[in-house]
Every structure is written in C-alpha cells, then in structure tokens.
Design a protein around this motif. Structure first.
Motif, mmCIF file in Angstrom:
data_model
loop_
_atom_site.group_PDB
_atom_site.id
_atom_site.type_symbol
_atom_site.label_atom_id
_atom_site.label_comp_id
_atom_site.label_asym_id
_atom_site.label_seq_id
_atom_site.Cartn_x
_atom_site.Cartn_y
_atom_site.Cartn_z
ATOM 1 N N LEU A 91 3.341 14.294 -17.506
ATOM 2 C CA LEU A 91 2.550 13.592 -16.485
ATOM 3 C C LEU A 91 1.672 12.542 -17.154
ATOM 4 N N PRO A 92 1.669 11.328 -16.640
ATOM 5 C CA PRO A 92 0.805 10.304 -17.256
ATOM 6 C C PRO A 92 -0.663 10.597 -16.967
ATOM 7 N N LEU A 98 -3.026 8.869 -9.341
ATOM 8 C CA LEU A 98 -3.793 8.273 -8.237
ATOM 9 C C LEU A 98 -4.949 9.194 -7.843
ATOM 10 N N PRO A 99 -6.195 8.707 -7.968
ATOM 11 C CA PRO A 99 -7.319 9.576 -7.587
ATOM 12 C C PRO A 99 -7.275 9.882 -6.086
ATOM 13 N N LEU A 111 0.846 -1.202 0.000
ATOM 14 C CA LEU A 111 0.000 0.000 0.000
ATOM 15 C C LEU A 111 0.878 1.249 0.000
ATOM 16 N N SER A 112 1.971 1.187 0.774
ATOM 17 C CA SER A 112 2.869 2.341 0.821
ATOM 18 C C SER A 112 3.504 2.567 -0.538
ATOM 19 N N ALA A 138 4.211 5.706 -5.346
ATOM 20 C CA ALA A 138 4.160 5.838 -6.800
ATOM 21 C C ALA A 138 3.197 6.955 -7.185
ATOM 22 N N GLY A 139 2.075 7.031 -6.443
ATOM 23 C CA GLY A 139 1.101 8.083 -6.712
ATOM 24 C C GLY A 139 1.695 9.457 -6.485
#
Lengths: 732, 323
Positions: free
Chosen positions: A228-229, A233-234, A183-184, A189-190
């Motif tokens: 930026l892709p 991450l929402p 999760l981290s 990555a986000g």
C-alpha cells in the motif's frame, strides 16, 4: 381675414368646425400620403415574416424569409435560363408563404412550404415541382415562421433567449461534467489504493466472471496489502469530494440535453411578471450559492490545490457576497415578459428595483398602443410616455442594457438583441408591437414602422459593456435619418393637368397619428376648391415662430383608397404634441452625439479662438519683423551623456560575475563552501576563507566563461604564492 | 467558467516555489557540461512561472541530455532512443492540462529520431522542445553525430567527419507548420533564460536549439565563440529578444530581426559563424494538432470501454457469426 381661413384657423385652434364639418377623414379611408403605397404587404418583399431557426449557429437564430429564399436561390439556381425559371418559381413560393402567414397561417417553414407548394402545383405548371424541390433542398434553416403581430416580440425574444441560454448551458455542463468525471476519478483511485479496494471481495468483483476460478483472491489481497502506498486518500477529503459530486450531479440550473424523466426536474426561467421571477430567484439563491461553492471547491480539488487549513474557513463563509454579481451571471438569466400598459405603479417600481439590483433579469416590456390617452389628465395627449419613461429610467440606472425598438425593426436589431441577452447583467427591451391601436386595416408592421419613422417610438440601444462613455454605449443608428428632426421621403403624384409632381415630404408624428381613427376629430379634410397658400405642411409649421395669432394653418397630405390626394387641417393639440415629440427626439440626438450642444459650443469657441489667432498672425505679418528668437535654453545640467561607469571593484577581493555563470559545477566541485549557488543557481563567492588561494586560482582557470576573479592572496603564509599570483594575473 | 470573487481570494493563497522545489537530484553530468546551464535555466523558468510539479512533464529520449527528467522534481519519462517526441505527443493528447517539455540530443533527435522530429514540427502540438546540441555522442564516448562539423575526429570518424553538418534550424524552418524556432548557447545564461521563457509562452511546438559544450570529448570546440562575443550574432526585436543594458555592452554584434519574417529567418539560420542567437521565427497563428482533433467528448470510463470494445471486436472471432 377671409372667412374660410377664419374657419380653418378656428378648427386648428379649437377643434371645432364653425361652418359645419366638410368631410370626415375616416369616412374616406384616408391615410398619410407617404403610406399610400403600402396597401397589400403580402405582395412586397421585406423583413417579415421571420423564421426562428432551430439548431442554427449563434448568429443565424433569427432569419428573414426573404433572406432564406435568396440564399436558396443562390445555391439552387444556376445563372442561366434554367436558373431564371427556378428563381421565378421560388419567388412565387415566397409570396404564397407570405400570403398564408398574413392570413393567419402558422407553423414551421417546412409545413407552410408544403401547403403553399400544394396550392401552386395544382396549377399544373411545367417544372414547378422540380424548381421547388431543388430550392427546398437548398433551404438552410427551418423553424417557426412569424409575422409581425402582437405575439411576435414575445416569441422572438424567447427564441433568442433560449439560443443564448443553450450556449451558456452547454459551456456550464461541459465544465460540470468534466469536474464530476475528474472528482470521480480521484474517488476511484482512492478506493483502489485503500484497504477496502484491495479486499478479496473487491478484487474478485474487479476481475469479472470469466476467469474468476484462476485466481486466489485472498493471496492477491495479502500481497497487495503489503505494498500500500503511503499517501492514501484521507477520509475528510474523500467525504468532501463525494459531497461535491452529489451537489454537482443534483443541480437543477443546467439540465443535460434530454434530461427530463427520472432525473432532477430543471428550474423554469421564463416568467410573466417581475415579482414571480424575483420570488423564484430568491428561492433558488441557496442552491445557487451551494452550486457555485461546489464548482469553486471542485476546481481546486481536481488541481490538487485544496488546502484544508487555508480553504476550509473561507468556504464556510461562502455566501452571496463572495459569489458576487459576476458569479450570478454564470447562471441562467430570467426572462420576464410583461405588458407595459398593464403595469401599475407598484409593478413599475418593482421592475426598476430589480433592474437596479443587478439581478439577472432580461425583461421584455411590450407596448401595443402608444397613442392611448394620458392616464393622468383627460383629454391630454402624452403619446408613448409610459414606454419612454421605462427606457429612460432604466438607462439612468447605468448598468442596465436597454434597447427600445418598434417590432418592425427587431430583425434589423437582432445582433443587438442577442448582445443584450448575453450582457452579464440586467437588460430591458422596450418594444412597440403596433398591434393595439385603432389603425383599421393598416398592418401592425406598418403601424410599428410608422411609429419609429415619426419619432413617436424611436429605436435606440444603451450597452454598458460597449465602453466607458456615452459615445460608445448609446446608439441611435437604426433610426431613419437620425441627423434630422424628421425623416424625409420623396413622393410623386399627378396634378390636375396630369403632370407628374415630385416633392419631398417629412414624416412627422402627425402623420403617424393620422393613421389612427381615434384621432380623426383632430383632422378636418378640406375640399380641393378651398385649398389656399395659407395651408402649409406640418414640418414647415412646426419650425415657425409666431407671436400673434397664426397666419398659416398646418395641413397634412392624405390619400384615399381611390388614390386621390386630400389635405386635412391639423388640430393644435396634435401640433403641440408633435413639438414635444421633436424635443424628446432632440434629447436623444444629443445623447447620441448628434447636434450635441456641448460639442457645438466648444466647437464655436475653438473656431472663434482660431480665427482670432489667424487674424493676429495676419496683422503681425504685415507689421515690423519680430526680433530674433531667444537662444535655446542650455541643456539641463546634471544629465550625464553616458551611463555612469561601472563601479570599480577592489582587485584585492575575489569575486564572480554571477549573471554570466552557466551553472556548470566546475567551481563548486573544487570547493562548495568557497563557491556557492544563489537562488538562480548561479555562482558567487560564499566564504573566501573557506579554502585556499590555490583553489581560487584553479577555479578561475577552469571556468570556461572566465568569470571568476581570484583577487589577492588572503593568507600570506600559503605555500607557492609567487607562482599562484602569476597564474592569477590574467583574471584580476 | 470563472467565478471571479473566489478566484481573486484564492490567489491570495498561491504559493511561491523555490528552485529547490524543482531540483530532483544531483546531476551526473560532467563538471563544465552545458546541460547544467540548460537545467538551471529550466528550473528557473518553472519557479518563476510557479508551474505545479504534478502539472509538468519532462520527456526525453536517450543520451547525456536525456537524463534531464531525472533531475527535475516533476513528472518525467526517460524514453527510448529517438522517440521522445512521439511519447510527448501522446502525453499531450491524453493530458492537455500538463505543461510538456522535451529534452533531446543531436543524436537522439537528428539521427534516429529524425522522422519523428519532422512530423512533430508539422503537427505543431503545444510543447517546448530543447535540442541539446553538443555535436557529439557523449554517452557512448565520442562518436560523430549528424551535427558534428566536417573534419571532426571521433571514434567513428578517426580521419575526420566526411559530411557537412546537418543544420537543425534550417531543417525545422523548412517544415510546414513550423511555429517557433530559436537558438541559444549555454554560455550566455541571460539569453538562454529569455529564449527558454519565450518558447514556454508560445502556444505550439517551440523548438529551441541550444549549442552546448561537451568538456569531456570536445573541450575546445566552442572556444573561439566562447571567448569572443563578436562571434555571436544576437537577434533582437521588440517582438523578440531584448538584452539587458549590461549584456548589450558586451554583445555589440546585434541585428534587428522580426521573428515574423520567415524568409529572413531561413537566411539567418543558415549561418554558422557568427552563431545567430535569438528568436528566429514565431507564428502564433499556426493551429495545434490537439486543438484540431479535440472531440469535445469527455473520456469517461464508459466511453473508453466502448472504444476499446469496438477495437477489440475487430479481431474477435464470433462462433455464430457477428452479432
């Protein structure tokens, strides 16, 4: 009737010795003949003391001192003269440790070894120190050494419970740590892909101090911001994941090893009463549900399977119903240690309610005295009734793991104890310690063993996870001679003519009660001169059925401290209690499939039927020959010998043997409307009018596995049909 | 750990993918190429097993067949010549949660990659390997490969290949720790799919040699076998391949072969005509290298950093001597 016999019968029936009591059995320090050989336990090798091994593999958490010593001898002593010397020294060491423990010494095996070694080595014997140091190096385990006593069951169960919980905690921690890490990673990555992650400040921090001046972070940030892709991450997902990490990191059920100071305080799971355990369970339930929910959501998140539109609503309603009893078993079990004698009716009811609710309780109910008088009626005997009730009621709940045993047998049952502690549901362990009665110098181990031997406190286990039926679930296998009413042992003694007499004696409830001073009044020792043939052994008396006044009196062989054999007449109350004990034992036997009345009835019926059949056959064989057998019925009509022939396809229509298509694209490249792939990417005819007959024929010719059949031309006006029909002929 | 009730409920939300979910683009292979059949069978497998594309990785080397990852809508790695297997092994070690597939050709695997191949069999890492064997280098326009039959005329052997062809099955079966060896042909799709599926379900190094046609450079090579089912020996067994009734009618040349029998597998594998098709050998008891080497330690950032620092420190020059 002879007056002596009258007096004996009167004592047996009333407990009153009309002609003055001849001898009091306790004054002579008598004990049942079968226990005569066990005066000094420290000189014997047996299961106790136990070593509660630290950091041992799962199966080796509880070991016997003798077993450990044997393995050390095996490893350290070669099979020669030197080995024999080491063996002798190590066995002396074992005896010394046993004596230390019997005298109340405690501590770890290493401490006791050092103390005992100091004493032995003071004798100055050659090579003793060498033997002991070699054996010490070969010792496989260390841990607390426990003799069979009042405190033993509680410590043994706590040790076994910790072993099971540690292994459960390790698995759970690994899972949680992996989830937190992944999760981290998602959060990291986000962040790296977000605008914030590409800000000049963040980039500067990422690069570190060494070469900071070499970069223009403003320019780098502008460059990166342009690339930026699309799928960052929402925010809702980021918040959800951050909250999951927080729940997982702050959980208090499974602390990391060594995590105490500074971290969250872990919950305690050992309790001295059911009520306290239940209270703690109820208090922790919301945290438990939150953690289970976090784990479930986290598992979806790390697999990228969490879909808000589907899962949000479900997890909003997440509660105990969804967690379910199986979910609860993933959390630590609550160990409850209670004294069965101290439990009042309310505690009894509370315990049954908790066990019946399937809560994760592992209850050790310890009884120290099973020969106490009935709490209901003064003067009535009801040996072990409370403990028996407890175990029987727990079994009746069907889903509770139940184990009953004397303390003496706990080592033999260690695997079953561990299985019970691992059982995914409640468990009740009813244990008799042997340390609470009035058995004088008799060690608790012997009292406990005698209770099991006499069926006063039989060992049994009920494991609901072992199978669907009683045959799989219920076991009496640890009792001595479980097929008999009473176990039988050989005894040898010398008679008045100094001749060796060997005979077999059964060990009954009366023998067990004979150890306890409180019941001395129920025995009357008869002087040797008054022994007669009407005095018969208790087991023999128990199976006699008399309608009138008894003609025989039951008596028990006892041995005094000086080794002489005595006989004592047994009071009728004890005989009555022995019968009741035997009936209870027989019920257990039936449950375990021994002398099962249903099975025996069925067997008798089948045997009778078989014998009748055999008689009928024999009679028939002697009579006239039977008529020839009727001809076999004709084969059932309607079953074809062979499979139906395949349906004939009209040769005029084009078709493809789709299952044999190799997806090679030859036909679809000729015409992708006429030839189409199905859901398995295998070709079939799509629209036969989407192309020409020529294309059909060419596809048939180019198909390497020859599965395209072009049929007849659909358009008679197509040019060159004669030639095409000829070419199509091999594929029709 | 399992949380039963939620998992049961969550299964309700499982999605059922279509073949299109795995189709990554129109293959550039020639029409009639056997690679198409292998691609279709593998895409069917992914759909039927509902493999998540982001949990699936296709690794390849160089050659016609090694374009495979381009046509799968999953993770892929079009690697370097002969090195598909080492790359796949790295993926497997770093990401044991992925389903790893390898596509390699007869040149890629049996020539330049032969050393990696032998040791990959011995390491027995859990992956499914397809050897696309068309007996020729197609991408570079018809040169002889190690599996080209003796006498085959190619650009590098204009007078015909001098050597007997290498048999990838007997080689694999001769390596210690071989755990799954099977052979299929691209022109019997049902058997191809069954073998691909069995290989996927085997835990360990599943090696499937697939004989495939090259319509461009060796258009007639397999014709005799293509048109005569008797020239294909189908190996069936309760623990191996089972044929549908329809296929059983066509393929009457069958033999019962227990995949646990290694000696018989080697004997069957050495035959080339008829072509044996089925599961030659399967031993689920061989341990996987990644399981043997799993440390159980979580690869946290700090853990990885400490490892890297330790490695780099080996090459660091310390002005004041080692700390």
């Amino acid at each position: 009737m002879h007056s002596e016999l009258q007096a004996q019968l009167a004592f047996h029936l009333t407990g009153v010795w009309s002609a003055g009591r001849p001898e009091a059995s306790d004054a002579l320090e008598l004990r049942p003949a079968l226990l005569a050989a066990y005066r000094n336990l420290s000189r014997l090798r047996y299961d106790f003391p136990l070593v509660l091994a630290r950091n041992a593999p799962h199966g080796g958490a509880v070991q016997s001192l003798s077993g450990l010593m044997d393995r050390a001898i095996e490893d350290a002593a070669p099979r020669d003269g030197e080995g024999e010397r080491i063996r002798g020294h190590v066995l002396r060491m074992e005896q010394a440790i046993r004596a230390l423990v019997a005298a109340g010494g405690g501590g770890s095996l290493a401490t006791l070894w050092d103390t005992a070694a100091g004493r032995l080595e003071s004798s100055g014997e050659d090579l003793l120190a060498d033997s002991l140091s070699r054996a010490r190096a070969a010792l496989k385990a260390d841990g607390e050494v426990l003799d069979c006593g009042k405190a033993m069951p509680a410590r043994l169960f706590e040790h076994a419970w910790r072993t099971v919980q540690e292994s459960k905690a390790r698995r759970f921690r690994e899972d949680i740590d992996r989830l937190i890490l992944r999760l981290s990673d998602i959060l990291a990555a986000g962040l790296a892909l977000s605008e914030e992650g590409r800000s000049p400040e963040r980039l500067r921090a990422e690069v570190g101090a060494a070469h900071r001046e070499a970069f223009d972070f403003e320019a780098m940030s502008r460059l990166l911001a342009g690339s930026l892709p699309k799928g960052t991450l929402p925010e809702s997902r980021r918040r959800r994941i951050a909250s999951l990490v927080s729940v997982l990191e702050s959980q208090r059920f499974f602390p990391a090893p060594g995590e105490r100071a500074g971290g969250v305080e872990p919950y305690a799971f050992v309790f001295e009463s059911c009520a306290a355990a239940l209270r703690a369970f109820r208090e922790r339930r919301p945290a438990m549900i939150a953690l289970a929910q976090a784990v479930a959501v986290a598992r979806l998140e790390v697999e990228n399977e969490y879909v808000e539109s589907k899962h949000d609503a479900f997890f909003e309603e997440f509660g105990e119903n969804v967690l379910g009893p199986k979910g609860v078993t993933l959390f630590p079990d609550y160990l409850v240690r209670i004294g069965a004698a101290d439990m009042q009716a309310a505690g009894h009811a509370g315990l049954m309610e908790a066990l019946g609710a399937g809560l994760p309780l592992k209850v050790l109910a310890q009884t120290d005295d099973i020969l106490d008088e009935s709490p209901v009626r003064d003067g009535q005997l009801a040996f072990g009734a409370r403990s028996r009730q407890l175990a029987a009621m727990a079994i009746a709940l069907s889903e509770v793991y139940v184990l009953q045993s004397s303390a003496s047998n706990l080592f033999q049952l260690r695997e079953r104890i561990l299985r019970g502690l691992e059982y995914p549901g409640p468990a009740l362990f009813s244990v008799f310690s042997g340390a609470g009665g009035a058995c004088g110098e008799l060690a608790p181990y012997l009292v406990a063993a005698a209770a099991m031997e006499s069926r006063a406190f039989p060992a049994f286990s009920y494991d609901p996870s072992a199978g669907e039926d009683w045959a799989s679930r219920f076991s009496l296998e640890n009792n001595p001679r479980a097929d008999l009413d009473w176990p039988v042992h050989a005894i040898a003694y010398e008679d008045d003519e100094h001749q060796r007499i060997s005979e077999e004696l059964a060990f009954t409830l009366v023998d067990f009660v004979g150890c306890d001073r409180r019941y001395a009044k129920h025995f009357a020792t008869i002087p040797r001169a008054m022994w007669n043939e009407r005095m018969i052994a208790v087991p023999e008396y128990l199976v006699r059925e008399t309608k009138g006044p008894p003609e025989k009196v039951p008596c028990l062989p006892l041995v005094g401290r000086d080794g002489t054999l005595h006989r004592a007449i047994v009071g009728e109350k004890l005989i009555r209690e022995a019968r009741r004990c035997r009936e209870a034992w027989r019920s257990l036997q039936e449950l375990a499939g021994i002398h099962n009345s249903h099975a025996e009835r069925l067997l008798a019926r089948e045997r009778k039927a078989w014998e009748e059949q055999r008689t009928a056959h024999a009679a028939a064989a002697l009579g006239p020959q039977p008529a020839a057998e009727a001809p076999a019925p004709a084969a059932a009509p309607g079953v074809p010998a062979q499979a139906e022939p395949e349906e004939e396809r009209p040769r005029d229509e084009p078709y493809i043997e789709t299952p044999r298509c190799t997806s090679c694209n030859e036909c679809t490249q000729i015409n992708d409307k006429m030839f189409v792939y199905d859901s398995n990417k295998q070709a079939s005819i799509g629209d036969p009018d989407a192309g020409t007959y020529r294309q059909l024929v060419e596809a048939a010719e180019s198909c390497q596995v020859s599965i395209i059949h072009p049929g007849r031309p659909r358009n008679p006006a197509e040019p060159g049909l004669d030639e095409l029909i000829k070419r199509a002929e091999p594929f029709l | 750990m399992t949380i039963t009730a939620p998992e049961c409920l969550l299964r309700l939300y499982e999605e059922h993918p279509d073949l299109e979910d795995y189709q990554g683009g129109a293959p550039r292979w020639c029409a009639g190429c056997g690679d198409n059949a292998i691609l279709a069978a593998v895409q069917r497998l992914c759909r039927d097993e509902a493999l998540r594309p982001e949990k699936t990785a296709f690794i390849s080397g160089i050659g016609c067949s090694s374009r495979f990852p381009h046509y799968m809508k999953t993770y892929g790695f079009h690697g370097i010549h002969g090195r598909a297997l080492p790359v796949a092994e790295g993926v497997r070690m770093a990401r044991p949660d992925l389903h790893v597939f390898v596509s390699t050709g007869d040149g890629d695997c049996c020539s330049i990659g032969a050393g990696h191949w032998i040791h990959a069999v011995r390491y027995n890492m859990n992956m499914t390997v397809f050897l696309h064997d068309n007996h020729v280098y197609g991408l570079t326009k018809k040169q002889a490969s190690p599996t080209s039959p003796r006498g085959l005329r190619t650009n590098t052997t204009p007078r015909g290949a001098y050597l007997e062809a290498l048999n990838p099955l007997t080689v694999t079966l001769g390596v210690q720790n071989a755990s799954f060896v099977a052979q299929a042909v691209d022109w019997i799709p049902e058997i191809l799919y069954s073998i691909v599926s069995a290989a996927f379900h085997h835990k360990g190094f599943s090696f499937v040699r697939i004989l495939q046609r090259c319509p461009k450079f060796l258009p007639d090579l397999f014709d005799p076998w293509l048109h005569d089912p008797q020239k294909v020996l189908v190996l069936t067994h309760d623990n191996g391949l089972q044929l549908s009734p329809g296929l059983a009618k066509v393929h009457k040349n069958r033999r019962e072969h227990d995949p646990a029998d290694l000696d018989r597998a080697r004997e069957i594998a050495s035959g080339a005509d008829p072509i044996p098709v089925g599961i030659l050998y399967r031993n689920p008891g061989v341990p996987c290298y990644e399981d043997l080497r799993r440390s159980g330690k979580l690869r946290t950032g700090a853990f990885v950093r400490a490892g890297l620092e330790a490695e780099l420190d080996k090459f660091t020059i310390w002005p004041q001597g080692h700390a």
